[in-house]
Design a protein around this motif. Structure first.
Motif, PDB file in Angstrom:
ATOM      1  N   VAL A  78       0.818  -1.224   0.000  1.00 39.15           N
ATOM      2  CA  VAL A  78       0.000   0.000   0.000  1.00 39.15           C
ATOM      3  C   VAL A  78       0.842   1.261   0.000  1.00 39.15           C
ATOM      4  N   GLY A  79       2.151   1.103   0.183  1.00 39.06           N
ATOM      5  CA  GLY A  79       3.025   2.267   0.253  1.00 39.06           C
ATOM      6  C   GLY A  79       3.914   2.434  -0.952  1.00 39.06           C
ATOM      7  N   LEU A  80       5.181   2.076  -0.786  1.00 38.22           N
ATOM      8  CA  LEU A  80       6.189   2.313  -1.819  1.00 38.22           C
ATOM      9  C   LEU A  80       6.065   1.369  -3.008  1.00 38.22           C
ATOM     10  N   VAL A 128      15.219  -0.113  -8.430  1.00 34.60           N
ATOM     11  CA  VAL A 128      14.450   1.120  -8.645  1.00 34.60           C
ATOM     12  C   VAL A 128      14.417   1.954  -7.370  1.00 34.60           C
ATOM     13  N   SER A 129      14.243   1.294  -6.234  1.00 32.74           N
ATOM     14  CA  SER A 129      14.193   2.036  -4.968  1.00 32.74           C
ATOM     15  C   SER A 129      15.515   2.752  -4.700  1.00 32.74           C
ATOM     16  N   GLU A 189      14.928   5.724  -2.100  1.00 33.25           N
ATOM     17  CA  GLU A 189      13.866   5.327  -1.174  1.00 33.25           C
ATOM     18  C   GLU A 189      14.313   4.075  -0.416  1.00 33.25           C
ATOM     19  N   GLU A 190      14.036   4.033   0.871  1.00 31.59           N
ATOM     20  CA  GLU A 190      14.372   2.879   1.689  1.00 31.59           C
ATOM     21  C   GLU A 190      13.123   2.038   1.923  1.00 31.59           C
ATOM     22  N   PHE A 215      10.975  -3.811   3.733  1.00 30.47           N
ATOM     23  CA  PHE A 215      10.628  -5.129   3.180  1.00 30.47           C
ATOM     24  C   PHE A 215      11.699  -5.606   2.205  1.00 30.47           C
ATOM     25  N   LEU A 216      12.063  -4.775   1.237  1.00 30.89           N
ATOM     26  CA  LEU A 216      13.058  -5.179   0.234  1.00 30.89           C
ATOM     27  C   LEU A 216      14.426  -5.402   0.863  1.00 30.89           C
ATOM     28  N   GLN A 217      14.788  -4.574   1.846  1.00 36.58           N
ATOM     29  CA  GLN A 217      16.062  -4.768   2.523  1.00 36.58           C
ATOM     30  C   GLN A 217      16.088  -6.106   3.255  1.00 36.58           C
TER      31      GLN A 217
END
Length: 773
Positions: free
Chosen positions: A211-213, A670-671, A676-677, A680-682
């Motif tokens: 719902v965010g990034l 892309v982040s 952008e941090e 979740f992806l980290q």
């Protein structure tokens, strides 16, 4: 100066009688032949380009369309529905050309436009047909009507003699999965080994990202998907391989072995000559595009773009990122022997040296009594150590003088041949012994040598090193960024077939043929290495030795049963093997962990690999069932079949562009571009792959019939562990009765033992097979 005078085509002097020309006919002939070869290659590239551009039609089809349109026009039929007249009246200068030429020219223009329209229409249809992946999910004997119709239509486009790159423009683009689908499948992939608390935290991270990034990153990624032919491959090559600053020895490069059960010759120079010639034949087929592309199930072509850089390519170190440099042509290889470097020219005046002549050249290098200069013996260690020191040293010490010339010869070579001064061998199919299972140190040493050498006798930056050992055994060490293992395995299979089946050896093990001409001996490359650069070399060597000494390797010859027994169980052999490793890992580590299995995405243009996640909810349930003494055989068997079905579905999803990890990787890139941090992806990209696996394909060309000649069976190849406290396992299903497992780990981890894990794999496989007995 004498060499410079000898190289010119003609000389002249001014005398009292006038200008006197001294024409060197041999030099003029060499100049002519060089120019002729250059134009022949240009014409061949142009011809191949035209054929590939017009596929699935052909350049000759243009003449057929022009003839048909002209015939209709002469018969007073207008196939253009007035377009020819409009071209004649509005586009072409009638007054300047005249009526008749204008009519014919407008007819040719219309026919050409019609021909191009037909080509693009046919290619669109072929691309849509190749986009269909429903056949991947249908079992044998359960083919739907839709797939049957698709197969019949596709066969209309698949030619009997396609060129290597014929299908490239018609291959579909790798699909971009919807964000919600990837999130859902990711949660399913980790549920098996996360406890309830960990899984709840992960669910919250996923929801926040969705719902965010996440949607914003997906929009940018979709823009890249629209713009590029493959939204993954370029970023994967750059960020996973070329931007890595750690040593590529063991951490990135991989190796392959030759036949496990035969030795065609024990003469080192002879084996080097035959195999070099075999590899150069493969290169010639790539250049001429006469090599047939791999076709899956006889209908679906695989992407061939990785073949373009198999030869004449090197990895250049940089401070922030390395670069791959590919040269269009090369007429020499570089040979490393006892710490010395030689430039061996294999093609003179458009003539390739025959095997006997190549053997003589290699033998000259072996017999050369000269010693390496100070620092030269350890020079390749620069390519084995950290990338930044190597990049700095290259900029400072190898950009001028003899160092620049010699390094350029290495980097422009077709490939590297290493004449190793050690002998490597292996026992054929060792018999399991109780409490001393598969004790085969020879195979382990052989594998270790191919992967790491001694830290200073492989040029790890080169596309590949052909390693010929003192007793004629051989293998290859390959740089990973330019091509994946299946492509290198294709090259190796072709070359091995040429070496054994076509070129062959005399009864005494020497090369066939005669030395027809006397060629200049190989050129010894010279280096001037100061104390400063020697210090850098020694530092890199210490780094390489530390990695090499820590490498824990075991090659398991699993000959108790193989693919034949697995197929009788009516399960996928790959699924059987993966479930066996899940069971073995749980017994070894006492827990489940994230598992990596490489699959290909070459059904799509510029496709490379995708990750299959074998550690699933179903696989964890199966392992728990196997370890629970209260469960029955029927319960264990049912859990095993369900786990295999889940794995096969995941593998098919990955091949069809519906994987998880490449999508998440690109979202992460892309982040970073957007500064952008994403927690979740980290979290996802920091998770270690403590069990990293890959299957080496076997018999991609069917060039060698291993059912008739089981001695041709290859042991495949392997790679180093991905995580410091994990295992790297490469396996090859060689025939019906043998599987080779290349198991790697690190001695310093304290938690892993490659021999112990290999023994656990064998026991797990036997326990699974017992369920069916």
């Amino acid at each position: 100066m004498a060499e410079a005078h000898a190289a010119v085509a003609f000389q002249f002097t001014v005398t009292h009688e006038g200008i006197d020309f001294d024409i060197n006919h041999e030099a003029l002939k060499a100049v002519f032949e060089s120019g002729r070869r250059s134009w022949v290659k240009k014409f061949r590239r142009f011809q191949n380009g035209m054929v590939n551009t017009t596929y699935p039609a052909s350049p000759l089809s243009w003449l057929a369309v022009v003839t048909a349109v002209t015939a209709c026009s002469l018969a007073r039929l207008d196939p253009s529905m007035g377009m020819i007249d409009k071209l004649k009246e509005n586009v072409l200068p009638v007054n300047y050309l005249g009526p008749a030429p204008t009519i014919y020219l407008s007819t040719v223009i219309f026919a050409t436009l019609l021909w191009l329209g037909i080509i693009f229409t046919l290619r669109f249809i072929l691309k849509r047909l190749l986009s269909y992946k429903g056949f991947m999910y249908e079992g044998r004997g359960k083919i739907s009507l839709k797939t049957k119709i698709w197969g019949m239509l596709l066969r209309c486009f698949v030619t009997s003699k396609p060129r290597l790159f014929s299908y490239q423009n018609a291959l579909p683009n790798l699909p971009l999965p919807p964000l919600q689908d990837t999130m859902r499948r990711y949660l399913l992939s980790v549920r098996g080994f996360l406890n309830d608390e960990e899984f709840e935290r992960m669910e919250l991270l996923v929801k926040d990202f969705e719902v965010g990034l996440g949607p914003r990153l997906q929009r940018y990624l979709k823009l890249k998907w629209w713009w590029s032919t493959n939204y993954v491959s370029d970023w994967w090559e750059e960020y996973v391989y070329l931007r890595g600053r750690d040593p590529i020895m063991v951490n990135s490069n991989y190796y392959g072995m030759d036949s496990i059960a035969m030795a065609p010759t024990y003469i080192q120079a002879a084996r080097a000559a035959n195999f070099t010639l075999s590899l150069l034949r493969f290169r010639r087929e790539i250049e001429r595009e006469t090599l047939k592309p791999l076709i899956m199930q006889g209908m679906v072509p695989l992407c061939s773009y990785q073949y373009e850089r198999l030869f004449n390519t090197t990895r250049i170190p940089g401070l922030e990122s390395d670069t791959l440099v590919h040269h269009k042509d090369s007429k020499h290889i570089v040979v490393i022997c006892r710490g010395r470097f030689y430039k061996l020219v294999f093609q003179v005046n458009a003539t390739m040296l025959n095997p006997a002549e190549l053997q003589k050249q290699f033998q000259w290098i072996i017999d050369d009594p000269s010693e390496p200069v100070d620092g030269e013996e350890h020079l390749p260690a620069l390519t084995a150590g950290d990338r930044i020191p190597w990049a700095l040293a290259r900029q400072r010490f190898f950009t001028r003088g003899v160092n620049k010339i010699s390094l350029r010869a290495i980097e422009m070579a077709a490939f590297i041949v290493v004449l190793d001064d050690e002998a490597q061998d292996y026992d054929v199919f060792p018999t399991p012994v109780k409490d001393n299972w598969n004790q085969n140190r020879m195979l382990d040493r052989f594998s270790h040598s191919l992967l790491a050498g001694n830290g200073h006798n492989r040029w790890f930056d080169k596309c590949f090193n052909l390693v010929i050992f003192k007793n004629g055994r051989m293998g290859v060490n390959a740089e990973h960024s330019l091509a994946d293992a299946p492509v290198m395995a294709h090259l190796f299979e072709y070359a091995f077939g040429e070496d054994i089946m076509d070129i062959g050896y005399n009864d005494d093990g020497s090369c066939k043929g005669e030395v027809k001409a006397t060629y200049a001996p190989p050129l010894r490359l010279k280096f001037e290495l100061s104390e400063e650069v020697t210090a850098v070399i020694e530092t890199s060597l210490q780094t390489a030795k530390k990695i090499s000494d820590d490498l824990d390797f075991h090659l398991l010859v699993h000959n108790q049963f193989g693919k034949g027994a697995m197929k009788k169980c009516k399960v996928s052999p790959d699924a059987f093997i993966q479930m066996g490793m899940q069971l073995a890992y749980f017994r070894d580590a006492g827990k489940f962990n994230l598992t990596y299995e490489a699959s290909m995405t070459r059904l799509f243009r510029d496709g490379r690999t995708e990750t299959v996640r074998p550690c699933t909810i179903s696989s964890c349930d199966f392992v728990r069932c196997m370890e629970d003494p209260s469960t029955t055989r029927e319960q264990r068997l049912a859990a095993f079949r369900k786990a295999c079905e889940t794995h096969v579905t995941g593998y098919r999803d990955a091949m069809c562009g519906m994987g998880i990890d490449r999508h998440l990787f690109c979202l992460y890139v892309v982040s970073k571009y957007l500064n952008e941090e994403s927690p979740f992806l980290q979290k996802v990209l920091s998770e270690p792959w403590r069990l990293s696996t890959s299957q080496t394909p076997h018999q991609q060309m069917n060039k060698l019939d291993i059912s008739k000649h089981p001695e041709f069976i290859s042991a495949g190849g392997g790679f180093g562990p991905v995580a410091h406290d994990g295992y790297g396992v490469s396996y090859i299903i060689a025939g019906e009765d043998v599987i080779f497992y290349h198991v790697s780990g690190n001695k310093s981890s304290g938690n892993t033992d490659s021999w112990r894990f290999a023994k656990g794999i064998a026991k797990a496989n036997n326990d699974i097979l017992a369920l069916f007995q």
